[in-house]
Design an enzyme around this catalytic site. Structure first.
Site, PDB file in Angstrom:
ATOM      1  N   MET A   5       0.826  -1.207   0.000  1.00 28.43           N
ATOM      2  CA  MET A   5       0.000   0.000   0.000  1.00 28.43           C
ATOM      3  C   MET A   5       0.863   1.260   0.000  1.00 28.43           C
ATOM      4  O   MET A   5       2.071   1.213   0.192  1.00 28.43           O
ATOM      5  CB  MET A   5      -0.926  -0.003   1.214  1.00 28.43           C
ATOM      6  CG  MET A   5      -1.888  -1.171   1.238  1.00 28.43           C
ATOM      7  SD  MET A   5      -2.976  -1.177   2.683  1.00 28.43           S
ATOM      8  CE  MET A   5      -4.027   0.239   2.310  1.00 28.43           C
ATOM      9  N   HIS A   6       0.205   2.400  -0.214  1.00 21.56           N
ATOM     10  CA  HIS A   6       0.750   3.752  -0.018  1.00 21.56           C
ATOM     11  C   HIS A   6       1.758   4.203  -1.065  1.00 21.56           C
ATOM     12  O   HIS A   6       2.167   5.365  -1.064  1.00 21.56           O
ATOM     13  CB  HIS A   6       1.416   3.888   1.357  1.00 21.56           C
ATOM     14  CG  HIS A   6       0.648   3.332   2.495  1.00 21.56           C
ATOM     15  ND1 HIS A   6      -0.636   3.727   2.800  1.00 21.56           N
ATOM     16  CD2 HIS A   6       0.988   2.405   3.438  1.00 21.56           C
ATOM     17  CE1 HIS A   6      -1.050   3.074   3.870  1.00 21.56           C
ATOM     18  NE2 HIS A   6      -0.097   2.263   4.262  1.00 21.56           N
ATOM     19  N   ASP A  10      -2.596  -5.057   0.493  1.00 20.27           N
ATOM     20  CA  ASP A  10      -2.066  -6.360   0.888  1.00 20.27           C
ATOM     21  C   ASP A  10      -2.698  -6.911   2.157  1.00 20.27           C
ATOM     22  O   ASP A  10      -3.012  -8.101   2.244  1.00 20.27           O
ATOM     23  CB  ASP A  10      -0.545  -6.315   1.009  1.00 20.27           C
ATOM     24  CG  ASP A  10      -0.029  -5.149   1.850  1.00 20.27           C
ATOM     25  OD1 ASP A  10      -0.834  -4.404   2.440  1.00 20.27           O
ATOM     26  OD2 ASP A  10       1.205  -4.990   1.914  1.00 20.27           O
TER      27      ASP A  10
END
Length: 483
Positions: free
Chosen positions: A76-77, A232
């Site tokens: 992520m991110h 995830d």
């Protein structure tokens, strides 16, 4: 068959899930992280695509022909910046990159309501501060941006030609109104962006787009639907059947995550706890996140010149039971509960009698105590957590499992497929998108393979160390740079 693809930090995993819920084939292709400067963490999106192609190519070709849908999950991110021609403008800035800490304060100055809108603390790992950093330090690149995608969604673009994200992954950007599951105009404006730079949103179990003809031909499958997928951790939860309120799992990968499902939007940003949308409709979740978990074992293994992580675990068994050595596992800073990208790893309490065994044991215990800090942040915010399912490649050790169970004072459960991580959940989301079952039918907990209960003697040892672990962080905090 259903194909799940997970874009991890250390590798891409591809998995084929059969109609009876068993894993029929799986493969992994490795990735490396670039750290050109302190606090930086980057990867080339093209490396992700090469790894996807390599992992899928290793799967059984005959089974690939039977794939009915594809699901995606990913780290992520990350910020993948695309120009007008969808060309990648610079390496992707990853989730564990800490360079944008000053921009966190700037984001709060521009939009003081950030945590109210997003339900999350403002941390350097999130996507929005990264864009403010690019605007300040790479203005030519920022002015060329036409689209910002998350890692798995850039892979989706290569698979389908469409720019789409799901609710769970989008929750980690600080641009999503998590309660409403929609982009926030105010948060985008705070970063000099508009909704036109964002992918279209869909639920993780819905069809997002169709596989392109070119990729379908190369992979030997039909033009099947591609599910929305999930970040995830949300995908990992789907794989473990963690979809109902109160159900909890612990992921031990590069990072360490305690994930618990909520029956509604339950933000707790003051505790550095994440409140995100789940990858299935009408569900949310809370997470505590430590940035270096199993990666600490990889680091220690290399540091000590050991063959592999199992060798490190074996060495730890010879540690002096009375050793007071403490390891702070902040090799990439820390999120929950500290929100401090400048925090650093520390061995404290070295003596002339300290050897490899004590160092190895201290690393295992240090990560476990970091996880306990995260657990206490969740329970302090009102979460009720009992039994915890285990996931991720780092979760397979009985030695480490006993230490973690004692530190958390909770029973741990291992389930079939738990070490496959989010790829299993991505394949289950593909099955949902294909219309082959409901969430209740598809997202069931896999069979239990092992269970570890907290041992009284180990609980006492970990309790005794936890206070010193926390006091050591407080004592050193002012000495770390960028504070």
């Amino acid at each position: 068959m259903y194909l799940g693809i997970d874009i991890g930090t250390s590798g891409v995993k591809a998995l084929l899930l059969a109609e009876d819920g068993t894993i029929a084939s799986q493969a992994t292709a490795g990735l490396t992280v670039s750290r050109p400067y302190p606090l930086w963490s980057e990867q080339s999106p093209e490396a992700w695509w090469r790894a996807v192609e390599a992992a899928v190519a290793e799967l059984d070709a005959g089974l690939r022909q039977k794939v009915r849908a594809i699901g995606l999950s990913g780290q992520m991110h990350g910020a993948v910046l695309l120009g007008a021609d969808d060309r990648v403008l610079r390496p992707a800035i990853l989730w564990n990159d800490g360079r944008s800490q000053p921009q966190c304060a700037e984001l709060l100055r521009i939009e003081p309501r950030t945590s109210d809108i997003t339900g999350n603390p403002v941390l350097a790992g999130f996507t929005a501060p990264k864009l403010l950093w690019v605007r300040e330090h790479e203005p030519d690149i920022f002015s060329a941006i036409r689209t910002v995608l998350l890692p798995k969604d850039w892979v989706r673009l290569r698979l389908t030609g469409e720019k789409i994200s799901d609710m769970s992954d989008a929750s980690g950007t600080l641009w999503l109104d998590v309660a409403r599951r929609s982009w926030s105009q105010a948060m985008l404006a705070a970063c000099g962006l508009t909704e036109g730079a964002m992918p279209t949103l869909c639920e993780g179990s819905d069809v997002s787009a169709m596989l392109s003809a070119g990729v379908a031909e190369r992979w030997g499958m039909d033009r099947v639907p591609v599910a929305g997928g999930g970040g995830d951790n949300a995908a990992g939860a789907v794989g473990l059947g963690v979809v109902d309120p109160g159900e909890t799992f612990l992921s031990l990968g590069t990072s360490g995550v305690i994930f618990t499902v909520t029956d509604g939007y339950r933000p707790a940003p003051e505790a550095a706890v994440h409140a995100f949308a789940h990858a299935v409709p009408d569900r949310w979740h809370r997470m505590s996140v430590m940035l270096s978990a199993a990666s600490c074992l990889d680091w220690a293994t290399a540091l000590m010149g050991l063959k592999d992580v199992p060798a490190l675990l074996d060495v730890s068994l010879d540690a002096d039971g009375g050793s007071d050595l403490i390891f702070l596992p902040y090799l990439s800073g820390e999120r929950t509960p500290h929100g401090n990208p400048a925090a650093q790893g520390v061995f404290f309490g070295l003596t002339g009698g300290t050897g490899r065994a004590e160092l190895a044991r201290a690393v295992l215990e240090g990560v476990a105590m970091g996880l306990r800090d995260g657990l206490d942040a969740l329970t302090g915010a009102g979460a009720e957590i009992g039994e915890i399912s285990m996931a991720g490649g780092g979760s397979r050790s009985d030695v480490w499992g006993r230490i973690i169970a004692a530190a958390l004072e909770r029973p741990l459960v291992w389930r079939e497929g738990g070490d496959t991580g989010p790829a299993l959940g991505a394949a289950r989301l593909a099955r949902l998108a294909a219309g082959d079952g409901s969430v209740r039918e598809v997202c069931t907990p896999p069979a239990m393979t092992a269970q570890v209960a907290p041992e009284a003697a180990l609980v006492d040892r970990m309790r005794g160390k936890q206070d010193r672990f926390r006091a050591l962080y407080v004592s050193l905090k002012a000495m770390w740079s960028h504070e």
